[in-house]
Design a protein around this motif. Structure first.
Motif, PDB file in Angstrom:
ATOM      1  N   PHE A   1      -6.182  -0.031   3.357  1.00  0.00           N
ATOM      2  CA  PHE A   1      -6.697   1.059   2.525  1.00  0.00           C
ATOM      3  C   PHE A   1      -8.116   1.441   2.965  1.00  0.00           C
ATOM      4  CE2 PHE A   1      -9.500   2.279  -0.920  1.00  0.00           C
ATOM      5  CZ  PHE A   1      -8.851   3.366  -1.472  1.00  0.00           C
TER       6      PHE A   1
ATOM      7  N   GLU B   1      -2.631   4.052  -3.431  1.00  0.00           N
ATOM      8  CA  GLU B   1      -2.677   3.048  -4.494  1.00  0.00           C
ATOM      9  C   GLU B   1      -1.998   1.791  -3.969  1.00  0.00           C
ATOM     10  OE1 GLU B   1      -0.771   5.328  -7.569  1.00  0.00           O
ATOM     11  OE2 GLU B   1       1.220   4.573  -7.068  1.00  0.00           O
ATOM     12  N   ILE B   2      -2.336   0.672  -4.576  1.00  0.00           N
ATOM     13  CA  ILE B   2      -1.719  -0.602  -4.196  1.00  0.00           C
ATOM     14  C   ILE B   2      -0.898  -1.110  -5.366  1.00  0.00           C
ATOM     15  CG2 ILE B   2      -2.155  -3.026  -3.607  1.00  0.00           C
ATOM     16  CD1 ILE B   2      -4.580  -2.111  -1.999  1.00  0.00           C
TER      17      ILE B   2
ATOM     18  N   LEU C   1       0.872  -1.166   0.000  1.00  0.00           N
ATOM     19  CA  LEU C   1       0.000   0.000   0.000  1.00  0.00           C
ATOM     20  C   LEU C   1       0.910   1.218   0.000  1.00  0.00           C
ATOM     21  CD1 LEU C   1      -2.824   1.308   0.241  1.00  0.00           C
ATOM     22  CD2 LEU C   1      -2.523   1.200   2.729  1.00  0.00           C
TER      23      LEU C   1
ATOM     24  N   CYS D   1      -3.442  -5.232   2.339  1.00  0.00           N
ATOM     25  CA  CYS D   1      -3.355  -3.870   1.804  1.00  0.00           C
ATOM     26  C   CYS D   1      -4.741  -3.288   1.538  1.00  0.00           C
ATOM     27  CB  CYS D   1      -2.495  -3.850   0.544  1.00  0.00           C
ATOM     28  SG  CYS D   1      -0.741  -4.139   0.890  1.00  0.00           S
ATOM     29  N   ILE D   2      -5.659  -4.113   1.021  1.00  0.00           N
ATOM     30  CA  ILE D   2      -7.027  -3.650   0.796  1.00  0.00           C
ATOM     31  C   ILE D   2      -7.673  -3.272   2.123  1.00  0.00           C
ATOM     32  CG2 ILE D   2      -9.345  -4.376   0.103  1.00  0.00           C
ATOM     33  CD1 ILE D   2      -8.012  -6.020  -2.152  1.00  0.00           C
TER      34      ILE D   2
ATOM     35  N   LEU E   1      -2.985  -0.441  -8.577  1.00  0.00           N
ATOM     36  CA  LEU E   1      -4.432  -0.341  -8.397  1.00  0.00           C
ATOM     37  C   LEU E   1      -4.803   1.036  -7.859  1.00  0.00           C
ATOM     38  CD1 LEU E   1      -4.925  -3.800  -6.649  1.00  0.00           C
ATOM     39  CD2 LEU E   1      -5.221  -3.256  -9.072  1.00  0.00           C
TER      40      LEU E   1
ATOM     41  N   VAL F   1      -9.338  -0.398  -6.041  1.00  0.00           N
ATOM     42  CA  VAL F   1      -9.227  -1.053  -4.733  1.00  0.00           C
ATOM     43  C   VAL F   1     -10.603  -1.194  -4.095  1.00  0.00           C
ATOM     44  CG1 VAL F   1      -8.260  -0.886  -2.400  1.00  0.00           C
ATOM     45  CG2 VAL F   1      -6.852  -0.275  -4.377  1.00  0.00           C
TER      46      VAL F   1
END
Length: 157
Positions: free
Chosen positions: A114, A126-127, A80, A110-111, A140, A145
């Motif tokens: 986020f 962004e990832i 992330l 990471c999602i 992403l 995401v």
């Protein structure tokens, strides 16, 4: 009727355009414009994803779900990253700004991280991950995401 926005222009028209232009986006799409990427546990609901391909995978109730080309590995390595900002706006890459790492781990981690950030700051994140099928690119955006988080939640991952 649901609205499926397939281009950046359509998204802009839906969010900021006059009502006459926006309501015209509420239309049936051709069969080759969307692809079923997941079904609910009871097979009565489906999650679709816009595609530019000329073919569509159709799954009927009771058929085994065989979407090997569209599976998402939420355990894939990912990072992330956040763009430097001033007054909640990204500092331009033309000024030498680059996104810096917030956390490394899996795509799922990471999602989740986020989604825990303030919604007003999502555009700064962004990832970065390994590309997978048609649904996961190397970088992403915030909008992407959010859609992956919805898909993950829909799949019960």
């Amino acid at each position: 009727m649901p609205v499926i926005l397939t281009t950046v222009e359509e998204r802009g028209a839906w969010l900021r355009g006059p009502w006459d232009e926006a309501k015209a986006l509420q239309r049936p799409l051709p069969d080759d414009a969307i692809k079923i990427v997941a079904r609910g546990a009871d097979n009565s609901s489906a999650c679709v994803y816009p595609t530019a391909r000329a073919s569509i995978d159709v799954y009927k109730k009771g058929d085994p779900l065989s979407m090997s080309d569209t599976r998402i590995d939420f355990s894939a390595p990912a990072t992330l990253r956040k763009w430097p900002s001033a007054k909640n706006e990204r500092v331009s890459a033309s000024l030498g700004a680059r996104p810096y790492m917030i956390v490394g781990g899996t795509l799922d981690e990471c999602i989740r991280r986020f989604m825990s950030q303030p919604e007003s700051q999502h555009h700064l994140y962004e990832i970065h991950t390994t590309p997978q099928s048609d649904l996961v690119s190397a970088i992403l955006s915030a909008d992407h995401v959010i859609e992956l988080a919805r898909l993950r939640d829909f799949l019960g991952k």
